[in-house]
Design a protein around this motif. Sequence first.
Motif, PDB file in Angstrom:
ATOM      1  N   PRO A   1       0.818  -1.218   0.000  1.00  0.00           N
ATOM      2  CA  PRO A   1       0.000   0.000   0.000  1.00  0.00           C
ATOM      3  C   PRO A   1       0.851   1.267   0.000  1.00  0.00           C
ATOM      4  O   PRO A   1       2.059   1.234   0.245  1.00  0.00           O
ATOM      5  CB  PRO A   1      -0.782  -0.123   1.308  1.00  0.00           C
ATOM      6  CG  PRO A   1       0.128  -0.889   2.202  1.00  0.00           C
ATOM      7  CD  PRO A   1       0.839  -1.884   1.312  1.00  0.00           C
ATOM      8  N   SER A   2       0.199   2.362  -0.259  1.00  0.00           N
ATOM      9  CA  SER A   2       0.751   3.676   0.066  1.00  0.00           C
ATOM     10  C   SER A   2       0.144   4.097   1.391  1.00  0.00           C
ATOM     11  O   SER A   2      -1.080   4.015   1.569  1.00  0.00           O
ATOM     12  CB  SER A   2       0.415   4.697  -1.014  1.00  0.00           C
ATOM     13  OG  SER A   2       1.354   4.645  -2.072  1.00  0.00           O
ATOM     14  N   SER A   3       0.982   4.559   2.315  1.00  0.00           N
ATOM     15  CA  SER A   3       0.467   4.890   3.645  1.00  0.00           C
ATOM     16  C   SER A   3       1.271   6.021   4.264  1.00  0.00           C
ATOM     17  O   SER A   3       2.443   6.233   3.930  1.00  0.00           O
ATOM     18  CB  SER A   3       0.522   3.663   4.564  1.00  0.00           C
ATOM     19  OG  SER A   3       1.861   3.245   4.757  1.00  0.00           O
ATOM     20  N   ASP A   4       0.613   6.744   5.134  1.00  0.00           N
ATOM     21  CA  ASP A   4       1.253   7.825   5.880  1.00  0.00           C
ATOM     22  C   ASP A   4       1.860   8.859   4.935  1.00  0.00           C
ATOM     23  O   ASP A   4       3.068   9.080   4.911  1.00  0.00           O
ATOM     24  CB  ASP A   4       2.309   7.265   6.844  1.00  0.00           C
ATOM     25  CG  ASP A   4       1.723   6.251   7.811  1.00  0.00           C
ATOM     26  OD1 ASP A   4       0.666   6.549   8.391  1.00  0.00           O
ATOM     27  OD2 ASP A   4       2.297   5.159   7.964  1.00  0.00           O
ATOM     28  N   ILE A   5       0.976   9.473   4.171  1.00  0.00           N
ATOM     29  CA  ILE A   5       1.358  10.486   3.185  1.00  0.00           C
ATOM     30  C   ILE A   5       0.838  11.838   3.675  1.00  0.00           C
ATOM     31  O   ILE A   5      -0.355  11.972   3.971  1.00  0.00           O
ATOM     32  CB  ILE A   5       0.754  10.194   1.802  1.00  0.00           C
ATOM     33  CG1 ILE A   5       0.956   8.726   1.392  1.00  0.00           C
ATOM     34  CG2 ILE A   5       1.297  11.161   0.764  1.00  0.00           C
ATOM     35  CD1 ILE A   5       2.358   8.337   1.061  1.00  0.00           C
ATOM     36  N   THR A   6       1.711  12.824   3.775  1.00  0.00           N
ATOM     37  CA  THR A   6       1.317  14.175   4.157  1.00  0.00           C
ATOM     38  C   THR A   6       1.605  15.132   3.010  1.00  0.00           C
ATOM     39  O   THR A   6       2.710  15.132   2.454  1.00  0.00           O
ATOM     40  CB  THR A   6       2.071  14.645   5.418  1.00  0.00           C
ATOM     41  OG1 THR A   6       1.751  13.786   6.508  1.00  0.00           O
ATOM     42  CG2 THR A   6       1.692  16.071   5.770  1.00  0.00           C
ATOM     43  N   ILE A   7       0.604  15.950   2.676  1.00  0.00           N
ATOM     44  CA  ILE A   7       0.730  16.952   1.611  1.00  0.00           C
ATOM     45  C   ILE A   7       0.252  18.266   2.208  1.00  0.00           C
ATOM     46  O   ILE A   7      -0.889  18.355   2.669  1.00  0.00           O
ATOM     47  CB  ILE A   7      -0.140  16.583   0.391  1.00  0.00           C
ATOM     48  CG1 ILE A   7       0.179  15.166  -0.095  1.00  0.00           C
ATOM     49  CG2 ILE A   7       0.038  17.599  -0.737  1.00  0.00           C
ATOM     50  CD1 ILE A   7      -0.967  14.511  -0.856  1.00  0.00           C
ATOM     51  N   ARG A   8       1.085  19.286   2.215  1.00  0.00           N
ATOM     52  CA  ARG A   8       0.642  20.551   2.818  1.00  0.00           C
ATOM     53  C   ARG A   8       1.270  21.756   2.118  1.00  0.00           C
ATOM     54  O   ARG A   8       2.351  21.681   1.574  1.00  0.00           O
ATOM     55  CB  ARG A   8       0.959  20.580   4.317  1.00  0.00           C
ATOM     56  CG  ARG A   8       2.429  20.510   4.668  1.00  0.00           C
ATOM     57  CD  ARG A   8       2.668  20.892   6.133  1.00  0.00           C
ATOM     58  NE  ARG A   8       2.141  19.902   7.038  1.00  0.00           N
ATOM     59  CZ  ARG A   8       2.866  18.911   7.548  1.00  0.00           C
ATOM     60  NH1 ARG A   8       4.128  18.763   7.209  1.00  0.00           N
ATOM     61  NH2 ARG A   8       2.324  18.063   8.385  1.00  0.00           N
ATOM     62  N   ARG A   9       0.519  22.846   2.156  1.00  0.00           N
ATOM     63  CA  ARG A   9       0.942  24.120   1.586  1.00  0.00           C
ATOM     64  C   ARG A   9       1.395  23.946   0.135  1.00  0.00           C
ATOM     65  O   ARG A   9       2.505  24.297  -0.239  1.00  0.00           O
ATOM     66  CB  ARG A   9       2.017  24.771   2.460  1.00  0.00           C
ATOM     67  CG  ARG A   9       1.520  25.124   3.856  1.00  0.00           C
ATOM     68  CD  ARG A   9       2.553  25.860   4.676  1.00  0.00           C
ATOM     69  NE  ARG A   9       3.750  25.085   4.927  1.00  0.00           N
ATOM     70  CZ  ARG A   9       3.888  24.209   5.911  1.00  0.00           C
ATOM     71  NH1 ARG A   9       2.872  23.978   6.748  1.00  0.00           N
ATOM     72  NH2 ARG A   9       5.018  23.560   6.090  1.00  0.00           N
TER      73      ARG A   9
END
Length: 454
Positions: A272-280
């Motif tokens: 899986p893809s997991s624990d992804i953070t996208i910000r600003r």
Amino acid sequence: MLLRKGKMHRFAFSILLSLATFRCAIADLVSCAGIVPMTYRSENITIADFGGVGDGRTMNTKAFKKAIYRIEHLRRSGGALLYIPAGVYLTESFNLTSHMTLYLAKGAVIKATQDTSNWPLIDPLPSYGRGRERPGGRYMSFIHGDGLQDVIITGENGTIDGQGDTWWNMWRQGTLQYTRPNLIEFMHSSSIIISNVIFKNSPFWNIHPVYCSNVVIQFVTILAPRDSPNTDGIDPDSSSHVCIEDSFISTGDDLVAVKSGWDEYGIAYGRPSSDITIRRLTGSSPFAGIAVGSETSGGVENVLAEHISLHNMGVGIHLKTNIGRGGVIRNITVSDVYMENARKGIKIAGDVGDHPDGRFDPNALPVVKDVTIVNVWGQNVEQAGTVHGLRNSPFTGICLSNISLGGSSRPNKTPWLCSDVSGSAVEVNPWPCSELISTHQTGACSVPVAISLV
């Protein structure tokens, strides 16, 4: 234009009056720092030491390969920094190595050759079973890494230019023999930092970490024409602990798309893809701003996207999967989004994307649950949204809260369209479909909310 930390694009959150001061202050305190340490290199070398010439005409492939060979065979610990001074360095594709920093000085350009005749081929990704565009293998990315650790691509806003128009024309004319190359791809790698670099004119996807962990992408600018085909900005794929922040992306396809494999191949590979953070993140595209899918067969979980500013979009927020994909998409949170001039604000769909072949299992139904979309405001959005699950696998736990997509100069009169979905809605304008139960409490809906990774 490269976005500096703590500053917003001119059409971003300054318009979100109800969110402005407090939430932006909180956002400035949170960053990717600490996920991957910035390594000090014990040795610095320059491409000129290995015959590199930045005149825009000389082929520098041998110079890059010699320099990287030197780094790979250093006996001292700490690795080395490869310095690219100002100039235009034409080269064929090349591989990086572990424990290295590729540093582009101000005015430095690493430019891909447009001679595609000798471009190396590599095997298809096992979670895709074939090339994404064509059966069989695929062209290696312009800058490539496989099985690496501790790699940094950074600098003083130098440029990596894929000169993709040759590849785009091959795609348009139907003359591609294999799937086009990505601009940057890391496979089976960890502890990767990509920062303070401009990426432009990728032949295909721009930055593609696949089967990776601990990846930081920050302060980058990614540029491609709006009509360039499939030039996704950043695609974390079957990867974990990925942080993307403080960047500007304007391309011909999704700005960020989280993926995890394609139908029966992705199901079998099972990563899986997991624990992804996208910000600003700020950007523009005729397709999606923040996307999950459509290749999600290994599953996608624990994704947080926040403080996103979108302009001239096809779809602002798009979760997409299909019959035959399998996989579980869960615990997805998107918050504090501003969009201006969009065809559709929010789309969650179970009938999107093609198949690698006819061998997919029609009984492999995706599961979509616990999706929270909160604090979204848009101007000139033609349709607020659609949520279409699958009859035999309804989407559950969909939460919409504090959303206004009616627009101001052009009020939104197109209703929400929904089917095979359950969840809640709080303070949504225009009011969403009846499948999402009306609630009147303040705050978000009562479904799980993804937690920031850092």
